[in-house]
Design a protein around this motif. Structure first.
Motif, PDB file in Angstrom:
ATOM      1  N   UNK A  25     -75.738  34.939 -12.173  1.00  0.00           N
ATOM      2  CA  UNK A  25     -76.760  35.670 -12.926  1.00  0.00           C
ATOM      3  C   UNK A  25     -76.472  37.277 -12.731  1.00  0.00           C
ATOM      4  N   UNK A  26     -76.067  37.746 -11.363  1.00  0.00           N
ATOM      5  CA  UNK A  26     -75.731  39.054 -11.003  1.00  0.00           C
ATOM      6  C   UNK A  26     -74.552  39.517 -11.955  1.00  0.00           C
ATOM      7  N   UNK A  27     -73.661  38.407 -11.953  1.00  0.00           N
ATOM      8  CA  UNK A  27     -72.162  38.947 -12.569  1.00  0.00           C
ATOM      9  C   UNK A  27     -72.461  39.237 -14.142  1.00  0.00           C
ATOM     10  N   UNK A  28     -73.216  38.365 -14.755  1.00  0.00           N
ATOM     11  CA  UNK A  28     -73.945  38.236 -16.023  1.00  0.00           C
ATOM     12  C   UNK A  28     -74.491  39.671 -16.511  1.00  0.00           C
ATOM     13  N   UNK A  29     -75.402  39.862 -15.522  1.00  0.00           N
ATOM     14  CA  UNK A  29     -76.225  41.228 -15.740  1.00  0.00           C
ATOM     15  C   UNK A  29     -75.342  42.411 -15.604  1.00  0.00           C
ATOM     16  N   UNK A  30     -74.252  42.365 -14.771  1.00  0.00           N
ATOM     17  CA  UNK A  30     -73.745  43.647 -14.510  1.00  0.00           C
ATOM     18  C   UNK A  30     -72.612  43.641 -15.801  1.00  0.00           C
ATOM     19  N   UNK A  31     -72.124  42.528 -16.507  1.00  0.00           N
ATOM     20  CA  UNK A  31     -71.437  42.710 -17.696  1.00  0.00           C
ATOM     21  C   UNK A  31     -72.149  43.152 -18.767  1.00  0.00           C
ATOM     22  N   UNK A  32     -73.549  42.716 -18.601  1.00  0.00           N
ATOM     23  CA  UNK A  32     -74.157  42.968 -20.083  1.00  0.00           C
ATOM     24  C   UNK A  32     -74.703  44.550 -19.677  1.00  0.00           C
ATOM     25  N   UNK A  33     -74.676  45.150 -18.610  1.00  0.00           N
ATOM     26  CA  UNK A  33     -75.126  46.502 -18.617  1.00  0.00           C
ATOM     27  C   UNK A  33     -73.798  47.503 -18.603  1.00  0.00           C
ATOM     28  N   UNK A  34     -72.619  47.112 -18.347  1.00  0.00           N
ATOM     29  CA  UNK A  34     -71.488  47.496 -18.640  1.00  0.00           C
ATOM     30  C   UNK A  34     -71.284  47.559 -20.175  1.00  0.00           C
ATOM     31  N   UNK A  35     -71.469  46.584 -20.947  1.00  0.00           N
ATOM     32  CA  UNK A  35     -71.436  46.341 -22.323  1.00  0.00           C
ATOM     33  C   UNK A  35     -72.232  47.500 -23.008  1.00  0.00           C
ATOM     34  N   UNK A  36     -73.537  47.268 -22.670  1.00  0.00           N
ATOM     35  CA  UNK A  36     -74.508  48.330 -23.341  1.00  0.00           C
ATOM     36  C   UNK A  36     -74.282  49.698 -23.063  1.00  0.00           C
ATOM     37  N   UNK A  37     -73.880  50.049 -21.817  1.00  0.00           N
ATOM     38  CA  UNK A  37     -73.336  51.594 -21.724  1.00  0.00           C
ATOM     39  C   UNK A  37     -72.180  51.739 -22.514  1.00  0.00           C
ATOM     40  N   UNK A  38     -71.204  50.998 -22.638  1.00  0.00           N
ATOM     41  CA  UNK A  38     -69.966  51.315 -23.426  1.00  0.00           C
ATOM     42  C   UNK A  38     -70.495  51.225 -25.038  1.00  0.00           C
ATOM     43  N   UNK A  39     -71.610  50.836 -25.300  1.00  0.00           N
ATOM     44  CA  UNK A  39     -71.950  50.846 -26.660  1.00  0.00           C
ATOM     45  C   UNK A  39     -72.875  52.176 -26.919  1.00  0.00           C
ATOM     46  N   UNK A  40     -73.094  52.725 -25.929  1.00  0.00           N
ATOM     47  CA  UNK A  40     -74.096  53.859 -25.648  1.00  0.00           C
ATOM     48  C   UNK A  40     -75.525  53.685 -26.009  1.00  0.00           C
ATOM     49  N   UNK A  41     -75.922  52.431 -25.567  1.00  0.00           N
ATOM     50  CA  UNK A  41     -77.410  52.263 -25.753  1.00  0.00           C
ATOM     51  C   UNK A  41     -77.883  52.248 -24.384  1.00  0.00           C
ATOM     52  N   UNK A  42     -79.438  52.699 -24.239  1.00  0.00           N
ATOM     53  CA  UNK A  42     -80.030  52.858 -23.149  1.00  0.00           C
ATOM     54  C   UNK A  42     -80.882  51.298 -22.922  1.00  0.00           C
ATOM     55  N   UNK A  43     -81.360  51.078 -21.897  1.00  0.00           N
ATOM     56  CA  UNK A  43     -82.074  49.779 -21.831  1.00  0.00           C
ATOM     57  C   UNK A  43     -83.319  49.590 -22.656  1.00  0.00           C
ATOM     58  N   UNK A  44     -84.083  50.803 -22.882  1.00  0.00           N
ATOM     59  CA  UNK A  44     -84.991  50.427 -23.805  1.00  0.00           C
ATOM     60  C   UNK A  44     -84.485  50.260 -25.284  1.00  0.00           C
TER      61      UNK A  44
END
Length: 261
Positions: free
Chosen positions: A1-20
Motif C-alpha cells: 500500500x505504501x509503495x503504491x501510494x508513493x508511486x501515485x504521488x510521484x505520478x501526480x507530481x509529474x503531471x503537475x497536479x496537487x493533491x486537491x
C-alpha cells in the motif's frame, strides 16, 4: 500500500497536479488522496483506473491494486469503513446476532471473537480484540458523532461467555444508553414486523455529508456508496426505528433483563 501510494504521488507530481486538484478530478475527498499516498488507505481499483487515464500511467496503478496481498487484519472494505468511522458525523447501526462492536465490553468482545471458525491464533485474537476496543474512542471524542443503534432482542439473550461477562455487558449497554450522543433502541422478539431480516448493516455520514453504508455477512464485507443502494438501507433503518421500542422503553427492557441476571 505504501509503495503504491508513493508511486501515485510521484505520478501526480509529474503531471503537475496537487493533491486537491487530483481529488477534484477524481471526485473524492482531499484526505482520501493524502491517505492513499501515505499508505494509510488502500488504493481502490476504480480510482486506480481513473488515475491511469488522468496521469498517463499506462495501467501501472491498476496492476498494483489487483496484485496487492490481503491486508492482515481486515479486508479492504472494512479498512475503508473504519477510516470513515473515525471521522463520521453520524452512524446508524442495526445488529441482530450480537451487541454492536462499538458497544462491546472487552470480555464480551473476547467471547465473540473466540467463537470464530476457523479459530484465531492467540496473537491474532489479541490484536483483533485491541483494534475492536480502540474503535470505541469514537464514544469519547470531544465532539462525538450522533450514534443510533437498533438491536434485535435475541442479541441481548445470547448466552455467550460467562454469567459475569453477560451481566457486565448489559450494565455497560445500559450506561451507554444514557450518553447524550447515543440513541439505543431494541426491536422486541415479539414484534410482528421486522425490516431487518436480511441482516445487519451500518449507515455512515461523512464530514462532507456523503451518505455511505457498510454490511458484513458470512461471505465477507461490503462497502456501499451507490446512492440508490444506500437509500434502500436508509429506508430500512428508518422502518426499523419505527418498529423498535422507543428509547425509554428500551432502557426499561434493559433494566428488566439486568434484574433477571
Amino acid at each position: 500500500m505504501k509503495m503504491l501510494g508513493r508511486q501515485l504521488g510521484a505520478a501526480r507530481r509529474a503531471a503537475g497536479l496537487s493533491q486537491p486538484a487530483l481529488a477534484a478530478a477524481l471526485n473524492v475527498n482531499d484526505e482520501t488522496i493524502a491517505s492513499i499516498e501515505q499508505g494509510r488507505r488502500p488504493l481502490k481499483l476504480d480510482i486506480a483506473e481513473k488515475c491511469d487515464e488522468l496521469l498517463g500511467t499506462k495501467g501501472t496503478p491498476a496492476v498494483g491494486v489487483t496484485n496487492l496481498p490481503e491486508i492482515d487484519q481486515f479486508p479492504l472494505w472494512a479498512e475503508e469503513y473504519m477510516d470513515q468511522e473515525k471521522v463520521a458525523v453520524a452512524l446508524s447501526w442495526y445488529d441482530a446476532m450480537v451487541i454492536p462492536g462499538l458497544l462491546q465490553t472487552e470480555a464480551y468482545a473476547r467471547a465473540v471473537l473466540q467463537n470464530r471458525v476457523p479459530a484465531y491464533e492467540a496473537e491474532e485474537l489479541e490484536t483483533t480484540l485491541r483494534l475492536r476496543l480502540d474503535r470505541q474512542e469514537i464514544l469519547k471524542r470531544k465532539c462525538p458523532p450522533t450514534l443510533s443503534f437498533v438491536v434485535w432482542e435475541p442479541a441481548l439473550h445470547l448466552r455467550i461467555g460467562s454469567e459475569e461477562t453477560r451481566e457486565e455487558q448489559m450494565r455497560f449497554l445500559r450506561e451507554v444508553a444514557e450518553l447524550s450522543c447515543v440513541s439505543l433502541q431494541v426491536l422486541p422478539l415479539d414484534s410482528p414486523v421486522h425490516a431487518g431480516v436480511a441482516g445487519p448493516f451500518t449507515l455512515l455520514e461523512t464530514p462532507d455529508h456523503q451518505q455511505l453504508a457498510y454490511a458484513e455477512s458470512q461471505r465477507g464485507s461490503q462497502w456501499v456508496s451507490d446512492p440508490e443502494e444506500v437509500s434502500r438501507l436508509a429506508r430500512k433503518y428508518a422502518m426499523l426505528r419505527t418498529q423498535a421500542l422507543n428509547i425509554q422503553y428500551s432502557k426499561g427492557l434493559l433494566d428488566r433483563l439486568l434484574g433477571e441476571q
